[in-house]
Motif scaffolding. Sequence first.
Motif, PDB file in Angstrom:
ATOM      1  N   PHE A  64       6.560  60.256  38.955  1.00  0.00           N
ATOM      2  CA  PHE A  64       7.719  59.868  39.754  1.00  0.00           C
ATOM      3  C   PHE A  64       8.637  61.080  39.899  1.00  0.00           C
ATOM      4  CE2 PHE A  64       5.931  56.096  38.117  1.00  0.00           C
ATOM      5  CZ  PHE A  64       6.127  55.143  39.099  1.00  0.00           C
ATOM      6  N   ILE A  65       8.922  61.445  41.151  1.00  0.00           N
ATOM      7  CA  ILE A  65       9.774  62.609  41.411  1.00  0.00           C
ATOM      8  C   ILE A  65      11.022  62.101  42.123  1.00  0.00           C
ATOM      9  CG2 ILE A  65       9.893  64.873  42.532  1.00  0.00           C
ATOM     10  CD1 ILE A  65       6.713  64.655  42.589  1.00  0.00           C
ATOM     11  N   THR A  66      12.185  62.431  41.595  1.00  0.00           N
ATOM     12  CA  THR A  66      13.418  61.895  42.194  1.00  0.00           C
ATOM     13  C   THR A  66      14.334  63.009  42.683  1.00  0.00           C
ATOM     14  OG1 THR A  66      14.752  61.887  40.174  1.00  0.00           O
ATOM     15  CG2 THR A  66      13.340  59.993  40.521  1.00  0.00           C
ATOM     16  N   GLY A  67      15.029  62.730  43.786  1.00  0.00           N
ATOM     17  CA  GLY A  67      16.052  63.646  44.306  1.00  0.00           C
ATOM     18  C   GLY A  67      15.499  64.705  45.240  1.00  0.00           C
ATOM     19  N   GLY A  68      16.405  65.327  45.997  1.00  0.00           N
ATOM     20  CA  GLY A  68      16.023  66.442  46.862  1.00  0.00           C
ATOM     21  C   GLY A  68      15.281  66.032  48.120  1.00  0.00           C
ATOM     22  N   LEU A  69      15.453  64.774  48.559  1.00  0.00           N
ATOM     23  CA  LEU A  69      14.795  64.324  49.789  1.00  0.00           C
ATOM     24  C   LEU A  69      15.773  64.268  50.965  1.00  0.00           C
ATOM     25  CD1 LEU A  69      12.584  61.383  48.425  1.00  0.00           C
ATOM     26  CD2 LEU A  69      11.953  63.781  48.761  1.00  0.00           C
ATOM     27  N   GLY A  70      16.993  64.705  50.749  1.00  0.00           N
ATOM     28  CA  GLY A  70      18.026  64.621  51.782  1.00  0.00           C
ATOM     29  C   GLY A  70      17.838  65.624  52.906  1.00  0.00           C
ATOM     30  N   PRO A  71      18.825  65.707  53.814  1.00  0.00           N
ATOM     31  CA  PRO A  71      18.683  66.511  55.025  1.00  0.00           C
ATOM     32  C   PRO A  71      19.213  67.939  54.912  1.00  0.00           C
ATOM     33  CG  PRO A  71      20.591  65.081  55.212  1.00  0.00           C
ATOM     34  CD  PRO A  71      20.023  64.858  53.834  1.00  0.00           C
ATOM     35  N   THR A  72      19.786  68.346  53.768  1.00  0.00           N
ATOM     36  CA  THR A  72      20.394  69.684  53.722  1.00  0.00           C
ATOM     37  C   THR A  72      19.461  70.707  53.092  1.00  0.00           C
ATOM     38  OG1 THR A  72      21.524  69.233  51.646  1.00  0.00           O
ATOM     39  CG2 THR A  72      22.719  68.737  53.662  1.00  0.00           C
ATOM     40  N   LYS A  73      19.909  71.971  53.164  1.00  0.00           N
ATOM     41  CA  LYS A  73      19.055  73.075  52.735  1.00  0.00           C
ATOM     42  C   LYS A  73      18.699  73.030  51.260  1.00  0.00           C
ATOM     43  CE  LYS A  73      19.821  76.465  56.268  1.00  0.00           C
ATOM     44  NZ  LYS A  73      20.756  77.475  56.762  1.00  0.00           N
ATOM     45  N   ASP A  74      19.566  72.408  50.443  1.00  0.00           N
ATOM     46  CA  ASP A  74      19.228  72.363  49.015  1.00  0.00           C
ATOM     47  C   ASP A  74      18.280  71.202  48.683  1.00  0.00           C
ATOM     48  OD1 ASP A  74      21.066  70.347  49.233  1.00  0.00           O
ATOM     49  OD2 ASP A  74      22.438  71.082  47.699  1.00  0.00           O
ATOM     50  N   ASP A  75      17.799  70.517  49.688  1.00  0.00           N
ATOM     51  CA  ASP A  75      16.815  69.451  49.452  1.00  0.00           C
ATOM     52  C   ASP A  75      15.408  70.016  49.617  1.00  0.00           C
ATOM     53  OD1 ASP A  75      18.497  67.152  48.901  1.00  0.00           O
ATOM     54  OD2 ASP A  75      19.198  67.401  50.953  1.00  0.00           O
ATOM     55  N   GLN A  76      14.804  70.456  48.526  1.00  0.00           N
ATOM     56  CA  GLN A  76      13.560  71.219  48.575  1.00  0.00           C
ATOM     57  C   GLN A  76      12.364  70.476  47.983  1.00  0.00           C
ATOM     58  OE1 GLN A  76      12.787  74.122  49.908  1.00  0.00           O
ATOM     59  NE2 GLN A  76      14.835  74.449  50.759  1.00  0.00           N
ATOM     60  N   THR A  77      12.543  69.216  47.639  1.00  0.00           N
ATOM     61  CA  THR A  77      11.478  68.538  46.902  1.00  0.00           C
ATOM     62  C   THR A  77      10.177  68.424  47.702  1.00  0.00           C
ATOM     63  OG1 THR A  77      13.077  67.333  45.580  1.00  0.00           O
ATOM     64  CG2 THR A  77      10.875  66.404  45.679  1.00  0.00           C
ATOM     65  N   LYS A  78      10.284  68.069  48.987  1.00  0.00           N
ATOM     66  CA  LYS A  78       9.050  67.913  49.772  1.00  0.00           C
ATOM     67  C   LYS A  78       8.325  69.249  49.955  1.00  0.00           C
ATOM     68  CE  LYS A  78      11.004  65.634  53.080  1.00  0.00           C
ATOM     69  NZ  LYS A  78      11.320  64.851  54.291  1.00  0.00           N
ATOM     70  N   ASN A  79       9.085  70.324  50.167  1.00  0.00           N
ATOM     71  CA  ASN A  79       8.469  71.647  50.279  1.00  0.00           C
ATOM     72  C   ASN A  79       7.777  72.034  48.977  1.00  0.00           C
ATOM     73  OD1 ASN A  79       9.361  72.058  52.894  1.00  0.00           O
ATOM     74  ND2 ASN A  79      11.339  72.882  52.197  1.00  0.00           N
ATOM     75  N   ALA A  80       8.485  71.828  47.868  1.00  0.00           N
ATOM     76  CA  ALA A  80       7.917  72.189  46.566  1.00  0.00           C
ATOM     77  C   ALA A  80       6.660  71.368  46.294  1.00  0.00           C
ATOM     78  CB  ALA A  80       8.952  71.939  45.471  1.00  0.00           C
ATOM     79  N   PHE A  81       6.721  70.104  46.623  1.00  0.00           N
ATOM     80  CA  PHE A  81       5.599  69.193  46.391  1.00  0.00           C
ATOM     81  C   PHE A  81       4.385  69.611  47.214  1.00  0.00           C
ATOM     82  CE2 PHE A  81       3.380  65.162  47.418  1.00  0.00           C
ATOM     83  CZ  PHE A  81       3.040  64.783  46.132  1.00  0.00           C
TER      84      PHE A  81
END
Lengths: 416, 416
Positions: A64-81
Amino acid sequence: MKTAIVATGSELIRGFVQDINSRFLARNLTELGFENQNIFICGDQKETIKESILRAAKIADLIFITGGLGPTKDDQTKNAFAEALDLELEYSTKIEKNLTKIFKSSNLNQNNLSQAYIPQGAKVINNNFGTAPALKLKNKNNCFYLLPGVPSELKYLFREKIISDLKSLSQNKFLVKELNFIGIGEANLAAKVENLALNPALEISYQAGQAEVKLRIKVNSASQKSFKQKNEIVNKARNKLKKEFSCFIYGEDNESLEAKIKKILIKKKLKVATAESFTGGLLAKRLTKLPGSSEYFLGSIVAYNQEIKEKLLKLKQSFLKKYGVVSQECVEAMAVSAANIFSSDLALASSGAAGPAAHADQKAGIMFISIFYQGQSKTFKIEKNYGRAANTFYASQIALFELYKLIAQKRNDLNA
Amino acid sequence: MKTAIVATGSELIRGFVQDINSRFLARNLTELGFENQNIFICGDQKETIKESILRAAKIADLIFITGGLGPTKDDQTKNAFAEALDLELEYSTKIEKNLTKIFKSSNLNQNNLSQAYIPQGAKVINNNFGTAPALKLKNKNNCFYLLPGVPSELKYLFREKIISDLKSLSQNKFLVKELNFIGIGEANLAAKVENLALNPALEISYQAGQAEVKLRIKVNSASQKSFKQKNEIVNKARNKLKKEFSCFIYGEDNESLEAKIKKILIKKKLKVATAESFTGGLLAKRLTKLPGSSEYFLGSIVAYNQEIKEKLLKLKQSFLKKYGVVSQECVEAMAVSAANIFSSDLALASSGAAGPAAHADQKAGIMFISIFYQGQSKTFKIEKNYGRAANTFYASQIALFELYKLIAQKRNDLNA
C-alpha cells in the motif's frame, strides 16, 4: 499473506504532520488476517519513494503506497512507481472524464490533467471525495494499491472499494485478545506467564503503559490450525491468564479503569469521596474524568499540610504527632473522616512522600492509600521511586484498582 | 546533517498503537536544523530491526532507534543493534545499581537484570521515569541513540538529556527562540504576527500544545548572515513579540507555567488554596506538580454537587438557588470561602459545565474561574466546547495563567 506500507510526504518525515494513514491501514490489515511487515515513511523526492517501493516489494505480497497522487510538482508517487517497476505512464480517458465532471470545464488546468496519467496496466478506483483516484496494479508476484494521502479520502476508498477485494485474499483471520494489568511489572509478569506453559502456538507480547501493562495474545501466524482452533486456543489462554492473575487484571481490550469503576458505582448506587495529601487532587480528577461522574462522585478535601488535616479532616494533633502524617494510621483516619464529612459510601485517602525529597520522616516513594467501605478499612503501603510524577500516578492506579476490586466483589465480605 | 528514525514494535506495524514517538522526534530534529530522511517502522523480531538499523545507517549520520529496550523476550533492540554493528553485549553495573534502587531487592528478577546488558561502548543515559535507560553510541561515521518506546519516557529523555547534545551538533546553533502562549489560538496568532511585518529573513513556526501554542523564531537556514547578525534578528523579533503579546505569553523556551507560578509564590511568601467544581481537583493537582509545593499550596475543597458546596464551602442554599451553581456569583463566593477556610493569601475557584451535557442551566463549555487576592475578586467567564477533558484543561490553563499574571505584577494594584 504479507503486506507493507509506504507513506510518502516530506511533511511526515519532518514531523509537521502525524502519519495516521499507516496506522489505519495496518490495523485493518491485521484484523483481516494479513501480516504487516513494515511501514516506510519517506519524503516527496522520486528517488526516495522509488527506493521505498522496491524495498516493500521485496518483503511483501501486497503493498500500500499513500500520498503524492495530487496535481502539483511535489506529487511524484506515480512517476517513482512507474520507474521502480519499469512501466510507462499512459493517459486515462476515464480519469479525464471524471476530472472534467469535478471541475466543470472552466477551472481544469494542465496541472489537473497531469492526474490522468497512470502507470500502464493500473486499474482506476474512483474517488468520490477528491480528484486523485486510487490505483491498483498487479505485477509479477506483487499487488500494489496507490492511495491518496488525505486521510478521509484514504479511509473512504479503503472501506468502500478495497476491503472487499482483500477479504477474499486473506487466508487466516486471526484473533487478538488483550488483557490490562496493574500492580505487576512487565518483567515480573512475563516471567510468571512463562511458567504457565501456555500453548506453544501462542504468541504473547507486552506493552508497558503509564503504570500498567497490556498483554496481547494471538496464535503464531505460522500456525496451520483452523480459525476455530485458533479461536479456542486464544480463549483458553485468556481464561487461564484471567484466573491466574485475577488480582492484577482490571479489564480487556480497550476498557479503561475509570469506566469500569463508573459502571459499578452507578449500578450499586455508591457515592465516593476522597481525602488527599500527596496525590494533590489526582484521585478526584480521575474519578471525575467521565461524563456523568456527579452521579457517584461527591467531592474531595486536599489537605496538603498537617494544619489543614487537623482543621478540615478533624484529625487530632496528638494523633498525627504520635503516628506521623505519612503512616497507615493517618491515611486510614483520613479516609474515615472523608466518609463522615461527605456522608459517602466509600472514601479513598492518600498520604505519602511523592518525592524527590523525604517527607515527615518517610523517604521519597513511601506512599499509603486507604479505602474505607462498609465500616472497614483496606490500606496499602506502596514503595516505588520513579520520580514525583510517576510515583503519584502509580499510587493513583493502585488506589483506583483496589477500589475497583473491592466494589466489583459479588459478596459484601471484605475478609473473603 | 542527516537523521533517520527506526521505530520498533509489533504493536506499531500491526496498527494497535499509533507511533507518536517518530513524529515527536522528527519535528524536534527539523526544528533543530537537521534533515530527517526516513522513518522506518518495523516489528519486534531481531532480523527486521537489524535490517532497518543497517538501512538507516546508510542514509543518515544520526540515527534514533525507539522501543524494544524493556525486560521481556520480545525486547530485541539491543541484540539486533549489537549484531548489526558487530558489537558484544556487556554487563553494566551502573544500570544494575539503578535497577536495584528502583525495585529494592525483592522484586528484581532475571528478566529485569537482562536490561543491564548493553552494546560495548554505549553510554548510559539515565531514565528517571522507567527501568529502561537510553543509550548513545558512536560508531565510525554514525551516532546512534537508543530510546525507550514509552512516549512519556522518550519525551523526557529527549528534552532533558539529549537535546543539549544535539544543539551543539546542529549547524543552526542556538538560534531558535520559543515563546509560549495561552489564551490565543494558532491561526489567530499567526494572522496577527503576519501583520507585524517582522524581518523577512525570519522563519516563524507554530506548534499547538495542550491549550497553548508555542511560537518558534529562527533565521531561515538559507540566510548567509553571520551568527551575530542572526542572533540580533532573532532577539529583536522576540522582544517585539513579547511587547505586542504580553497578555498572552507566560514564558520562553522550556519554562512551564507551574514553575513560573512556584517561583513567584515562594518569593512573595504567598499561600494558595482552591475550591473546585468542574475542574475536579485539576487545579490542586497542577499546583502540587512540582517538588516543594507544600511551601505555597495549602489544600483544596472539591465540591462536586450543591449540597457539598453548602456544607463544606458554607454557601447558602438561597444564594445558590438565586444565582445558580454555574455563575459568576457562585464561583466568586467559592473563592472567598476557600480563602477563609484555608486562611490563604490567594484562592482559586472553578464552577462550570465541562460537558458533554449541560449543567445547572448552562450549556456545555460555559465555565467560570475566580481568583480572590488582597480582598478583591477577578473572575473570568470561559466559553469553549472542545469536549470534556479539553474544556477542563483549557479552563485550568486560564486559571493558572491569570493567577500568574496577577501575582507577577510589580505593584499591588488590581485596577491598574
